[in-house]
Design a protein around this motif. Structure first.
Motif, short mmCIF file in Angstrom:
data_model
loop_
_atom_site.label_atom_id
_atom_site.label_comp_id
_atom_site.label_asym_id
_atom_site.label_seq_id
_atom_site.Cartn_x
_atom_site.Cartn_y
_atom_site.Cartn_z
N THR A 1 0.85 -1.20 0.00
CA THR A 1 0.00 0.00 0.00
C THR A 1 0.88 1.25 0.00
OG1 THR A 1 -0.07 0.23 2.39
CG2 THR A 1 -1.73 -1.25 1.37
N MET A 2 0.27 2.38 -0.26
CA MET A 2 1.03 3.64 -0.25
C MET A 2 1.57 3.92 1.16
SD MET A 2 1.64 5.00 -3.04
CE MET A 2 1.16 4.89 -4.71
N GLU A 3 0.81 3.61 2.18
CA GLU A 3 1.29 3.83 3.55
C GLU A 3 2.50 2.93 3.84
OE1 GLU A 3 2.16 5.50 6.90
OE2 GLU A 3 0.63 6.31 5.57
N GLU A 4 2.45 1.70 3.38
CA GLU A 4 3.60 0.79 3.55
C GLU A 4 4.81 1.31 2.77
OE1 GLU A 4 1.40 -3.51 4.24
OE2 GLU A 4 1.61 -2.74 2.20
N LEU A 5 4.56 1.86 1.60
CA LEU A 5 5.64 2.42 0.80
C LEU A 5 6.26 3.63 1.51
CD1 LEU A 5 7.27 2.31 -1.82
CD2 LEU A 5 5.51 3.72 -2.89
N ARG A 6 5.42 4.49 2.09
CA ARG A 6 5.95 5.63 2.85
C ARG A 6 6.80 5.16 4.02
NH1 ARG A 6 1.01 7.93 1.01
NH2 ARG A 6 -0.21 7.10 2.75
N GLU A 7 6.35 4.13 4.71
CA GLU A 7 7.12 3.58 5.85
C GLU A 7 8.44 2.97 5.36
OE1 GLU A 7 7.01 3.81 9.16
OE2 GLU A 7 5.46 5.27 8.64
N TYR A 8 8.40 2.30 4.23
CA TYR A 8 9.60 1.73 3.63
C TYR A 8 10.64 2.83 3.40
CZ TYR A 8 12.59 -0.40 0.04
OH TYR A 8 13.67 -0.86 -0.68
N VAL A 9 10.19 3.95 2.83
CA VAL A 9 11.10 5.07 2.56
C VAL A 9 11.60 5.69 3.86
CG1 VAL A 9 11.26 7.39 1.56
CG2 VAL A 9 10.12 5.56 0.28
N ARG A 10 10.67 5.98 4.79
CA ARG A 10 11.06 6.61 6.07
C ARG A 10 12.09 5.79 6.84
NH1 ARG A 10 5.13 7.28 7.06
NH2 ARG A 10 4.63 9.37 6.30
N ALA A 11 12.00 4.48 6.77
CA ALA A 11 12.89 3.60 7.54
C ALA A 11 14.29 3.51 6.96
CB ALA A 11 12.28 2.20 7.61
N ARG A 12 14.48 4.09 5.79
CA ARG A 12 15.77 3.94 5.11
C ARG A 12 16.47 5.27 4.84
NH1 ARG A 12 12.47 0.01 4.63
NH2 ARG A 12 13.17 -2.13 4.26
N ARG B 1 19.26 3.77 -4.68
CA ARG B 1 18.66 2.69 -5.45
C ARG B 1 17.67 1.96 -4.54
NH1 ARG B 1 21.36 0.96 -10.23
NH2 ARG B 1 19.47 -0.27 -10.36
N ALA B 2 16.49 1.68 -5.06
CA ALA B 2 15.46 0.97 -4.31
C ALA B 2 14.82 -0.05 -5.22
CB ALA B 2 14.41 1.96 -3.80
N PHE B 3 14.60 -1.23 -4.70
CA PHE B 3 13.97 -2.29 -5.48
C PHE B 3 12.75 -2.78 -4.72
CE2 PHE B 3 18.44 -2.19 -6.53
CZ PHE B 3 18.39 -2.05 -7.90
N VAL B 4 11.58 -2.37 -5.18
CA VAL B 4 10.31 -2.74 -4.56
C VAL B 4 9.50 -3.46 -5.63
CG1 VAL B 4 8.22 -1.86 -3.46
CG2 VAL B 4 10.41 -0.75 -3.02
N ALA B 5 9.11 -4.70 -5.34
CA ALA B 5 8.42 -5.53 -6.33
C ALA B 5 7.16 -4.87 -6.86
CB ALA B 5 8.10 -6.90 -5.73
N SER B 6 6.46 -4.11 -6.03
CA SER B 6 5.21 -3.46 -6.46
C SER B 6 5.45 -2.33 -7.44
CB SER B 6 4.47 -2.89 -5.25
OG SER B 6 4.29 -3.87 -4.28
N PHE B 7 6.70 -1.84 -7.52
CA PHE B 7 7.04 -0.73 -8.39
C PHE B 7 8.29 -1.08 -9.20
CE2 PHE B 7 4.75 0.92 -4.80
CZ PHE B 7 3.83 1.79 -5.37
N PRO B 8 8.20 -2.10 -10.05
CA PRO B 8 9.39 -2.58 -10.77
C PRO B 8 10.00 -1.56 -11.73
CG PRO B 8 7.42 -3.59 -11.66
CD PRO B 8 7.00 -2.82 -10.43
N GLU B 9 9.20 -0.60 -12.21
CA GLU B 9 9.72 0.39 -13.16
C GLU B 9 10.46 1.51 -12.46
OE1 GLU B 9 6.04 2.00 -11.51
OE2 GLU B 9 6.53 0.04 -12.28
N THR B 10 10.40 1.57 -11.14
CA THR B 10 11.04 2.66 -10.39
C THR B 10 12.15 2.07 -9.56
OG1 THR B 10 8.93 3.81 -10.28
CG2 THR B 10 10.62 4.51 -8.74
N ASN B 11 13.40 2.44 -9.89
CA ASN B 11 14.50 1.92 -9.09
C ASN B 11 15.35 3.01 -8.46
OD1 ASN B 11 16.16 2.78 -11.17
ND2 ASN B 11 16.47 0.74 -11.99
N ARG B 12 15.05 4.27 -8.72
CA ARG B 12 15.74 5.35 -8.03
C ARG B 12 14.89 5.78 -6.84
NH1 ARG B 12 19.28 9.16 -12.05
NH2 ARG B 12 21.04 7.73 -12.08
#
Length: 158
Positions: free
Chosen positions: A2-13, A35-46
């Motif tokens: 989810t977007m909230e999980e994605l925000r937490e992923y970013v905040r934690a790093r 560089r970030a590799f999130v399966a839900s967003f395969p086209e976005t790696n920066r």
């Protein structure tokens, strides 16, 4: 994810700097971007692009994510805005971050010839001289002579 999980992923790093940047703490690419590799967003790696999506929504085709802080590691959504590649290049040039790449002709601090040298190269070529000999006489490479003669460099000089 989810977007909230994605925000937490970013905040934690991230590590927050005194300037307010939130520097990505995981892998960086050769240009210093996270560089970030999130399966839900395969086209976005920066990481800065992923952060922009997490906190502001999708990025329309043809737009890039620009840093107001000029720090490629930063993923602070407040420092990130959308623009075109041309706007990003103009921003970089205005802030004098682009190095010699942005300056043409005599404005380029790495130039080895000036406008008069360009005119001399063209005159010598019309007289039948080889590119190697012209380069030796003018004080530049044979490659630069070829670029001038073919109009791929210094085309603005008449």
């Amino acid at each position: 994810m989810t977007m909230e999980e994605l925000r937490e992923y970013v905040r934690a790093r991230v590590r927050i700097t005194p300037s307010g940047c939130r520097n990505w703490t995981l892998c960086l690419d050769k240009d210093g971007y996270g560089r970030a590799f999130v399966a839900s967003f395969p086209e976005t790696n920066r990481a800065h692009r992923l952060s922009r999506i997490a906190f502001h929504g999708s990025i329309s085709d043809g737009l890039v994510v620009m840093h107001s802080c000029d720090n490629p590691q930063c993923v602070n959504p407040v420092h990130l805005s959308l623009g075109t590649q041309l706007q990003n290049i103009a921003d970089s040039r205005d802030k004098e971050r682009g190095g010699a790449y942005f300056y043409s002709g005599q404005e380029n601090p790495k130039c080895v010839i000036d406008d008069d040298g360009v005119r001399r190269i063209r005159t010598l070529k019309r007289s039948g001289m080889t590119h190697s000999r012209i380069g030796a006489e003018v004080g530049c490479s044979k490659t630069l002579v070829t670029l001038v003669v073919t109009g791929r460099r210094w085309a603005h000089v008449i």
